[in-house]
Enzyme design. Sequence first.
Site, PDB file in Angstrom:
ATOM      1  N   ASN A 181      29.831  44.287  47.378  1.00  0.00           N
ATOM      2  CA  ASN A 181      28.591  44.860  46.833  1.00  0.00           C
ATOM      3  C   ASN A 181      28.297  46.252  47.377  1.00  0.00           C
ATOM      4  O   ASN A 181      27.568  47.031  46.758  1.00  0.00           O
ATOM      5  CB  ASN A 181      27.386  43.976  47.172  1.00  0.00           C
ATOM      6  CG  ASN A 181      27.508  42.546  46.699  1.00  0.00           C
ATOM      7  OD1 ASN A 181      26.990  41.639  47.336  1.00  0.00           O
ATOM      8  ND2 ASN A 181      28.182  42.309  45.581  1.00  0.00           N
ATOM      9  N   ASN A 184      23.644  39.064  33.138  1.00  0.00           N
ATOM     10  CA  ASN A 184      24.149  38.031  32.237  1.00  0.00           C
ATOM     11  C   ASN A 184      23.161  37.789  31.100  1.00  0.00           C
ATOM     12  O   ASN A 184      21.938  37.865  31.289  1.00  0.00           O
ATOM     13  CB  ASN A 184      24.451  36.730  32.988  1.00  0.00           C
ATOM     14  CG  ASN A 184      23.205  36.006  33.420  1.00  0.00           C
ATOM     15  OD1 ASN A 184      22.629  35.242  32.647  1.00  0.00           O
ATOM     16  ND2 ASN A 184      22.763  36.234  34.651  1.00  0.00           N
ATOM     17  N   CYS A 187      48.214  36.230  37.095  1.00  0.00           N
ATOM     18  CA  CYS A 187      47.112  37.156  36.800  1.00  0.00           C
ATOM     19  C   CYS A 187      46.191  37.192  38.019  1.00  0.00           C
ATOM     20  O   CYS A 187      46.573  36.763  39.107  1.00  0.00           O
ATOM     21  CB  CYS A 187      46.356  36.737  35.542  1.00  0.00           C
ATOM     22  SG  CYS A 187      45.488  35.155  35.701  1.00  0.00           S
ATOM     23  N   CYS A 208      30.945  42.752  36.137  1.00  0.00           N
ATOM     24  CA  CYS A 208      31.436  43.828  36.999  1.00  0.00           C
ATOM     25  C   CYS A 208      32.636  43.364  37.822  1.00  0.00           C
ATOM     26  O   CYS A 208      33.540  44.146  38.116  1.00  0.00           O
ATOM     27  CB  CYS A 208      30.323  44.317  37.927  1.00  0.00           C
ATOM     28  SG  CYS A 208      28.996  45.197  37.089  1.00  0.00           S
ATOM     29  N   ASP A 248      16.089  37.239  43.534  1.00  0.00           N
ATOM     30  CA  ASP A 248      17.548  37.121  43.593  1.00  0.00           C
ATOM     31  C   ASP A 248      17.909  35.974  44.534  1.00  0.00           C
ATOM     32  O   ASP A 248      17.289  35.827  45.587  1.00  0.00           O
ATOM     33  CB  ASP A 248      18.196  38.418  44.083  1.00  0.00           C
ATOM     34  CG  ASP A 248      19.648  38.551  43.639  1.00  0.00           C
ATOM     35  OD1 ASP A 248      20.408  37.580  43.813  1.00  0.00           O
ATOM     36  OD2 ASP A 248      20.023  39.617  43.115  1.00  0.00           O
TER      37      ASP A 248
END
EC number: 2.7.7.80
Length: 482
Positions: free
Chosen positions: A127, A188, A435, A253, A119
């Site tokens: 998170n 992804n 938005c 997410c 990662d």
Amino acid sequence: MEDLETRCASLRTEIAAAEAQLTKLKRELHEAEGAALRAQSQKTASANATTGQRTKSKWPLHGEEYRRYGRQMIVPQFGLQGQLKLRDAKVLIVGAGGLGCPAALYLAGAGVGTIGLVDGDTVEASNLHRQVLHRSRNVGKLKVDSAIEYLRELNPHPTYIAHQAHLTPREAPDIFKDYDLILDCTDNPATRYLISDTAVLLGKPLVSASALRTEGQLMVLNNPPQPPGDKTGGPCYRCVFPKPPPANSVTSCADGGILGPVVGTMGVLQASEAIKVLTSAGESVEATPPSLLIFSAYSSPQFRTIKLRSRRPNCAVCSAEATVTLESVRSGSMDYVFFCGTVDPADILSPEERISPSEYGNVDSAGAQRHIIDVREKVQFDICSLENSINIPMSTILASAYSAPTLDADEPKRLPSWLPPEVAHESNKPIYVVCRQGNDSQTVVRKLKELGLDHGGERPVVDIKGGFRSWREQVDPDWPDY
């Protein structure tokens, strides 16, 4: 009374200090026990190398290992042999987030011998509600380092390997080759195809999972890991999904949301499947046909299973007609980003059709007459909203079938069902659209103009650039950052 409150506060402080000291001592004890165990193993190995003899131990595990793993070793399907297989196993977890954290936690606790983590992200406060290996003090730290710090405290015996970067096609084959099993804990499509292709080409079984909002999916792929063209091998990710989803349909997410226990459930299930694969290594897995497990937290029943077909006869990776090779992966000729497509940030309006949040803040402060339309979903609107704003969710606008409104005074007014009449008819008031990040609002501005609400350009219909993310940066630093 004040003396009693002072005494209570003092006692709480002393208790907290004592608990912190106890925690520190326990951690030091675990580290010392692990160091002693490793030192003993090295001493024995060194002595054997010097004498040329192999000292036979009475038992295959050390005493501390029996104490630590005993509860799982008495499970009939697992046993001593299962523990020995885990100790010798090497597992690579790609992604140290919502899926990778619980998966790594339980695999480390179970005693997997080597655990690698891949990662390149750092820990963020957003998170922490679901990525259970990371703590508040580690915000800003690399996720793999944060995760391994926690795992070492849990179990110092395994070897932990940090791969401190995002997985790339060039590096993937060299990283994967040293492991027995791969866990796909990413979010992804491009990386999912890369992981699956590399696992198949190197003969590694793969446990893949995903989670979004209140739902999750899990598959065990390339199991058994037969060479391309061998029909007895398990299907790969391309067999299940030959074509990637449209790039603009993929929701993260960050945009769609996720419940922590949902992604945690899927990560724990990945660990469970990994243990099953590792402890059955060398045994036939024909009795377990490939399947897709679907979890839905708000449904009843919560779990469903869909049977999957075997390898596709024309799969680009695992069939006899395979066109994807390790060389094409390494060289970049297999372009995963191009294959899956990308969505660029929306930029569909002219500069005259947009204003900055600070400019709108000036309009708001001046008390000018206007309509402000917030196109976030209602659940987000309920978290925080601007005073007097009108909530018209983007999904409602896109899903509604309507005819264009007639604004001619001599004809009956026909309005979309989602459009408040005052917005259509109070033509003296400009319309501002906002938005979350400044993309959906541009689409809605264009839609409102197509409906004729700008009266041929006489009435301003304007987008607020950057949405509420920029509003927080430029106008209101206390605006909730969710």
